[in-house]
Design a protein around this motif. Structure first.
Motif, PDB file in Angstrom:
ATOM      1  N   PHE A 220       0.830  -1.201   0.000  1.00 62.19           N
ATOM      2  CA  PHE A 220       0.000   0.000   0.000  1.00 62.19           C
ATOM      3  C   PHE A 220       0.872   1.262   0.000  1.00 62.19           C
ATOM      4  O   PHE A 220       0.599   2.232  -0.724  1.00 62.19           O
ATOM      5  N   ILE A 221       1.930   1.246   0.803  1.00 64.82           N
ATOM      6  CA  ILE A 221       2.818   2.414   0.902  1.00 64.82           C
ATOM      7  C   ILE A 221       3.587   2.610  -0.408  1.00 64.82           C
ATOM      8  O   ILE A 221       3.789   3.745  -0.864  1.00 64.82           O
ATOM      9  N   ALA A 222       4.011   1.494  -1.021  1.00 60.52           N
ATOM     10  CA  ALA A 222       4.734   1.573  -2.298  1.00 60.52           C
ATOM     11  C   ALA A 222       3.866   2.236  -3.364  1.00 60.52           C
ATOM     12  O   ALA A 222       4.355   3.053  -4.165  1.00 60.52           O
ATOM     13  N   TYR A 223       2.575   1.896  -3.383  1.00 65.50           N
ATOM     14  CA  TYR A 223       1.649   2.489  -4.359  1.00 65.50           C
ATOM     15  C   TYR A 223       1.548   4.001  -4.135  1.00 65.50           C
ATOM     16  O   TYR A 223       1.514   4.787  -5.082  1.00 65.50           O
ATOM     17  N   TYR A 224       1.496   4.393  -2.874  1.00 64.86           N
ATOM     18  CA  TYR A 224       1.427   5.824  -2.536  1.00 64.86           C
ATOM     19  C   TYR A 224       2.646   6.560  -3.090  1.00 64.86           C
ATOM     20  O   TYR A 224       2.520   7.592  -3.757  1.00 64.86           O
ATOM     21  N   TYR A 225       3.840   6.040  -2.850  1.00 59.49           N
ATOM     22  CA  TYR A 225       5.065   6.704  -3.304  1.00 59.49           C
ATOM     23  C   TYR A 225       5.203   6.676  -4.827  1.00 59.49           C
ATOM     24  O   TYR A 225       5.832   7.557  -5.406  1.00 59.49           O
TER      25      TYR A 225
ATOM     26  N   SER B  75       9.280   4.066  -3.538  1.00 59.53           N
ATOM     27  CA  SER B  75       8.305   3.111  -4.077  1.00 59.53           C
ATOM     28  C   SER B  75       8.969   1.755  -4.319  1.00 59.53           C
ATOM     29  O   SER B  75       8.433   0.709  -3.923  1.00 59.53           O
ATOM     30  N   ARG B  76      10.137   1.765  -4.946  1.00 61.52           N
ATOM     31  CA  ARG B  76      10.851   0.499  -5.223  1.00 61.52           C
ATOM     32  C   ARG B  76      11.227  -0.197  -3.916  1.00 61.52           C
ATOM     33  O   ARG B  76      11.115  -1.435  -3.797  1.00 61.52           O
ATOM     34  N   PHE B  77      11.664   0.558  -2.912  1.00 67.80           N
ATOM     35  CA  PHE B  77      12.053  -0.025  -1.626  1.00 67.80           C
ATOM     36  C   PHE B  77      10.885  -0.782  -1.002  1.00 67.80           C
ATOM     37  O   PHE B  77      11.026  -1.940  -0.570  1.00 67.80           O
ATOM     38  N   TYR B  78       9.712  -0.143  -0.943  1.00 67.08           N
ATOM     39  CA  TYR B  78       8.567  -0.786  -0.290  1.00 67.08           C
ATOM     40  C   TYR B  78       7.989  -1.932  -1.119  1.00 67.08           C
ATOM     41  O   TYR B  78       7.517  -2.927  -0.554  1.00 67.08           O
ATOM     42  N   PHE B  79       8.022  -1.818  -2.447  1.00 70.32           N
ATOM     43  CA  PHE B  79       7.586  -2.948  -3.274  1.00 70.32           C
ATOM     44  C   PHE B  79       8.493  -4.158  -3.031  1.00 70.32           C
ATOM     45  O   PHE B  79       8.028  -5.294  -2.917  1.00 70.32           O
ATOM     46  N   ASN B  80       9.789  -3.895  -2.957  1.00 73.90           N
ATOM     47  CA  ASN B  80      10.749  -4.969  -2.729  1.00 73.90           C
ATOM     48  C   ASN B  80      10.544  -5.601  -1.352  1.00 73.90           C
ATOM     49  O   ASN B  80      10.630  -6.830  -1.195  1.00 73.90           O
ATOM     50  N   GLN B  81      10.253  -4.761  -0.362  1.00 77.43           N
ATOM     51  CA  GLN B  81       9.973  -5.272   0.983  1.00 77.43           C
ATOM     52  C   GLN B  81       8.736  -6.169   0.986  1.00 77.43           C
ATOM     53  O   GLN B  81       8.730  -7.244   1.583  1.00 77.43           O
ATOM     54  N   SER B  82       7.687  -5.713   0.299  1.00 72.98           N
ATOM     55  CA  SER B  82       6.456  -6.501   0.216  1.00 72.98           C
ATOM     56  C   SER B  82       6.711  -7.827  -0.495  1.00 72.98           C
ATOM     57  O   SER B  82       6.250  -8.892  -0.053  1.00 72.98           O
ATOM     58  N   PHE B  83       7.466  -7.771  -1.598  1.00 75.78           N
ATOM     59  CA  PHE B  83       7.776  -8.964  -2.387  1.00 75.78           C
ATOM     60  C   PHE B  83       8.527  -9.995  -1.543  1.00 75.78           C
ATOM     61  O   PHE B  83       8.157 -11.168  -1.485  1.00 75.78           O
ATOM     62  N   LYS B  84       9.595  -9.558  -0.869  1.00 77.34           N
ATOM     63  CA  LYS B  84      10.430 -10.471  -0.078  1.00 77.34           C
ATOM     64  C   LYS B  84       9.656 -11.044   1.114  1.00 77.34           C
ATOM     65  O   LYS B  84       9.796 -12.222   1.458  1.00 77.34           O
ATOM     66  N   THR B  85       8.848 -10.208   1.734  1.00 82.07           N
ATOM     67  CA  THR B  85       8.118 -10.637   2.927  1.00 82.07           C
ATOM     68  C   THR B  85       7.046 -11.669   2.603  1.00 82.07           C
ATOM     69  O   THR B  85       6.847 -12.634   3.351  1.00 82.07           O
TER      70      THR B  85
ATOM     71  N   GLU C 241       1.479  -5.372  -9.065  1.00 76.84           N
ATOM     72  CA  GLU C 241       1.731  -3.933  -8.923  1.00 76.84           C
ATOM     73  C   GLU C 241       3.219  -3.605  -9.037  1.00 76.84           C
ATOM     74  O   GLU C 241       3.604  -2.581  -9.619  1.00 76.84           O
ATOM     75  N   TYR C 242       4.064  -4.477  -8.490  1.00 76.59           N
ATOM     76  CA  TYR C 242       5.523  -4.279  -8.546  1.00 76.59           C
ATOM     77  C   TYR C 242       5.997  -4.351 -10.004  1.00 76.59           C
ATOM     78  O   TYR C 242       6.800  -3.525 -10.461  1.00 76.59           O
TER      79      TYR C 242
END
Length: 622
Positions: free
Chosen positions: A82-87, A96-106, A122-123
C-alpha cells in the motif's frame, strides 16, 4: 440559480464521502485484532488509494508498525505494498521500489499467495513504467507460478495480463500474444465471476493489434469487452475501455468517433472522481484539437487537464501538460503565455529530474524567445537544450552499446563452444579410423582378397575424410556467419549514431535559419560534423551487404516478389527481420514511433497480407 444548485449538490456529495471516510477510520481504530484492522485497511486502500492518498498512507503506516510489533510478516507485506503504491504517484521512485521490494520479499515465502500475486502485479507494473522490462517480466512470472500452484484462475489471469502489457510496452508482440491467448483460454473455462478479467484481457488483445498497426482489428474485441463491462456496471474499466476505443478511432483517422469515446470516458472519470483518468481524457481531447488546428479549444481543455494533474499531484503529467499548453499558445501567436507555460514546464521538470521533458521545454522556450526578438535568451536556452540532449543521448547510447556488447560476447561464446564440439567429434572419428586402419592392414598381409578389401576401405576412408573436411568447412562457415552477425550489430549501432548526427545537423541548420547572426559560430561546427560523417556515408550500403550475407539476399528476394517496393520499405523490412522493436526502429530512422507503426501498416497492405497475418512472421519466412 443553476450554479447554486450544483454547488449545494457537490457539498452534499462531499459531506457523504467525508462521513464514510470518517466512519471507516473510526472502525479501524476501534478494532482490537490486527487481522481485522488489516481487512479494514484493504477496504480503505481499494476505495481511496486514488482519491485520498494521504489518508490511505497514514492507515497503511499504522498497519505496518503494528505488524512489526506483533511480528506478523503478512501484515508487513500488505502494508508495504500500500505504501509503495502511494510513493509511486508522488512520484518518489526510490521509496516506491524499496517498499515494493519489501512486500515482495516478505510475502514470497508466506502462505498468503493471493497477496503475493497482487504485489507482483503492482511491482511489475512499477518496473515496467521505469523501463525495466526484463525485471518486470521476471516479477510477473513469479506471481504466475505461485498462482498456478493453488490453481487460482483469477490470480493466474491477473499475472498473465501484466506479462502481456509488459511485452507490449517492450515491443515483444509475440510474447504479448502468447500471454494474452493463455489468459483468454483460462477465462473460457470460468464463470461470469471472472467476466471483468475477460474484459480486461480482450482490451489487451485489442491493444496488441493496435501496437502492431492492425487498427481495424481493435474495435471488435473492445466492443465485446465494453458489453461485458456494461453488464457488470464496472464504470472504472468502462472508462479505460472508452479511452482505448478513442485511441483506435484516432489511428483510423476517425477523429469525431475518437472524440465521442474520449468524452464518454471523461464523463465517467468525473463521476468516479478519478482525476488521473480525467487528465488522460483531457490530454487526448486536446491532442486531437491540436492535430486539427483547433488551438483555442485545445488551450481550454489543457487548462482543465492541468487542474486534474494538480489534484492528484502528478508532477510528470503536469510538466508535459505545460509544454503542450505552450505549444498551443505559440500556435495562436500568444508568445507571452507560451513562454510562461514553457518556463513552468522547465521548473517542474527540473524539480523531478525529468531530463527529457526539461530538454523539450528549453527547445520550445528558445523558439518563443526568438519569436519575440529576445535572441540572447533564445541562444542561452538552445545551449541548455543541446547540453541536455547530448547527455540524454550519451546515456541511451551507452545502454545500446552495452546491449550490443552482450550480444557479441554471447555469440562469441556460442561459436567457440560449437567449434570445440566439432574438434572433439573430429578427434573421435580420427581415433576410431586409426584403430580400424591398423586392424585392416594386419589382416591385409594374408591374401590378395584382403588387399582388395584394403583398397575398398581406402576408398571409404577418402569419403570419410571428405566428409570431415566438409564438416570443418561448415564450422568455418558458421563462424563467418557469427562474425557477419557481429558486424551487422556493429553497423546497426553506426546507423543509430548516424541518425543522431542527422538530427544534430538539422538542429544546427535550424539555428542558422532562425538566427543569421549565429552563422559564423555554427558554420565551422557544421564543416567539422560533415568531415566526421563523410567517412560513414556508406553505412547503409555496408549494413545491406552484411545483412544480405546473413539473411540470404533478403532485399533481392523482396524485390523479386514486389518489384515496386521502395528502398525505404526494404530498410524497414530489414529492421523488422532483425526483430527490432518499434522504439528502436524509430530511434534509428529518427522518427516518432507512431510513424513507424503507420509505415508497418502501409507495408503490410503493400505486401497484400491478410488482416490476421503477422508482418514479422511473414518477413522471417522469406
Amino acid at each position: 440559480m443553476f450554479f447554486v444548485i450544483i454547488a449545494i449538490c457537490s457539498s452534499i456529495l462531499y459531506g457523504q464521502q467525508s462521513e464514510e471516510q470518517d466512519s471507516l477510520d473510526l472502525v479501524f481504530r476501534n478494532q482490537k485484532h490486527l487481522n481485522n484492522k488489516i481487512e479494514t485497511a484493504r477496504i480503505i486502500y481499494q476505495k481511496y488509494k486514488n482519491t485520498e492518498a494521504q489518508f490511505v498512507f497514514n492507515i497503511s503506516n499504522e498497519v505496518l508498525e503494528l505488524s512489526k510489533k506483533e511480528n506478523y510478516p503478512i501484515g508487513e507485506g500488505i502494508a508495504s505494498r500500500f505504501i509503495a503504491y502511494y510513493y509511486r504517484f508522488k512520484p518518489n521512485i526510490d521509496s516506491s521500489r524499496f517498499y515494493f521490494n519489501q512486500s515482495f520479499k516478505t510475502l514470497e515465502n508466506s502462505n498468503a499467495i493471493k497477496d503475493f500475486c497482487e504485489t507482483t502485479e503492482e511491482y511489475a507494473t512499477f518496473e515496467c513504467v521505469q523501463g525495466n522490462y526484463d525485471k518486470a517480466l521476471n516479477i510477473a512470472e513469479q506471481g504466475f507460478r505461485q498462482a498456478s500452484k493453488i490453481k487460482s484462475s483469477e490470480q493466474m489471469v491477473m499475472c498473465l495480463n501484466r506479462k502481456a502489457t509488459i511485452n507490449m510496452d517492450s515491443g515483444n508482440f509475440t510474447g504479448a500474444t502468447k500471454s494474452n491467448l493463455l489468459a483468454l483460454k483460462i477465462l473460457d473455462t470460468t464463470t461470469l465471476q471472472l467476466a471483468k478479467l475477460k474484459a480486461i484481457s480482450l482490451g489487451h488483445k485489442a491493444r496488441i493489434e493496435m501496437l502492431r498497426g492492425n487498427y481495424e482489428l481493435t474495435l471488435q474485441p473492445l466492443q465485446e469487452a465494453l458489453n461485458l463491462l456494461i453488464t457488470l456496471n464496472d464504470k472504472q474499466w468502462m472508462t479505460v475501455n472508452y479511452i482505448e476505443m478513442g485511441n483506435a478511432h484516432w489511428y483510423l483517422n476517425n477523429f469525431n468517433e475518437a472524440l465521442i469515446n474520449y468524452n464518454k470516458g471523461l464523463t465517467l472519470s468525473k463521476e468516479l472522481k478519478r482525476h488521473d483518468i480525467t487528465s488522460i481524457c483531457y490530454s487526448n481531447i486536446a491532442s486531437i484539437n491540436i492535430e486539427q488546428g483547433h488551438y483555442k479549444e485545445a488551450i481550454e481543455v489543457i487548462k482543465k487537464s492541468i487542474e486534474a494533474d494538480k489534484a492528484i499531484g502528478s508532477m510528470i503529467n503536469l510538466t508535459i501538460a505545460y509544454n503542450m499548453l505552450g505549444d498551443a499558445y505559440y500556435n495562436t501567436n500568444n508568445i507571452k503565455q507560451a513562454t510562461k507555460s514553457y518556463t513552468n514546464a522547465i521548473i517542474l521538470a527540473d524539480s523531478i529530474k525529468a531530463s527529457d521533458v526539461k530538454r523539450d521545454g528549453y527547445y520550445n522556450r528558445s523558439k518563443a524567445y526568438k519569436h519575440s526578438g529576445n535572441y540572447r535568451a533564445a541562444l542561452s536556452d538552445m545551449e541548455a537544450y543541446t547540453k541536455l540532449n547530448d547527455s540524454i543521448f550519451n546515456l541511451e547510447s551507452d545502454k545500446q552499446i552495452e546491449e550490443l556488447k552482450t550480444i557479441y560476447d554471447t555469440e562469441k561464446k556460442e561459436a567457440a563452444i560449437a567449434l570445440q564440439k566439432e574438434e572433439i567429434k573430429t578427434l573421435n572419428i580420427k581415433a576410431k579410423n586409426d584403430k580400424l586402419t591398423k586392424t585392416l592392414y594386419g589382416v591385409g598381409m594374408l591374401s590378395f582378397l584382403t588387399i582388395s578389401g584394403l583398397l575398398y576401405f581406402g576408398f571409404k576412408q577418402r569419403l570419410k575424410k571428405n566428409k570431415i573436411e566438409r564438416e570443418k568447412q561448415e564450422a568455418i562457415y558458421k563462424q563467418e556467419i557469427a562474425f557477419k552477425k557481429k558486424e551487422l550489430a556493429s553497423q546497426t549501432l553506426h546507423l543509430v549514431q548516424k541518425s543522431t548526427f542527422i538530427q544534430e545537423l538539422k538542429e544546427n541548420l535550424e539555428k542558422i535559419k532562425q538566427s543569421p547572426e549565429l552563422f559564423k559560430v555554427e558554420f565551422r561546427r557544421l564543416v567539422m560534423l560533415l568531415k566526421k560523417e563523410k567517412a560513414e556515408d556508406k553505412d547503409w550500403e555496408i549494413f545491406k551487404s552484411y545483412f544480405s550475407e546473413v539473411h540470404n539476399n533478403f532485399d533481392n528476394t523482396l524485390k523479386s516478389i514486389y518489384a515496386d517496393i521502395t528502398e525505404k520499405e526494404i530498410r524497414l523490412a530489414s529492421f523488422l527481420r532483425m526483430n527490432l522493436s518499434t522504439k528502436e526502429i524509430a530511434s534509428m530512422l529518427n522518427v516518432l514511433p507512431e510513424s513507424v507503426l503507420k509505415s508497418k501498416y502501409r507495408l503490410k497492405k503493400k505486401l497484400n497480407l491478410a488482416k490476421q497475418d503477422d508482418l514479422n512472421t511473414y518477413l522471417n519466412s522469406l
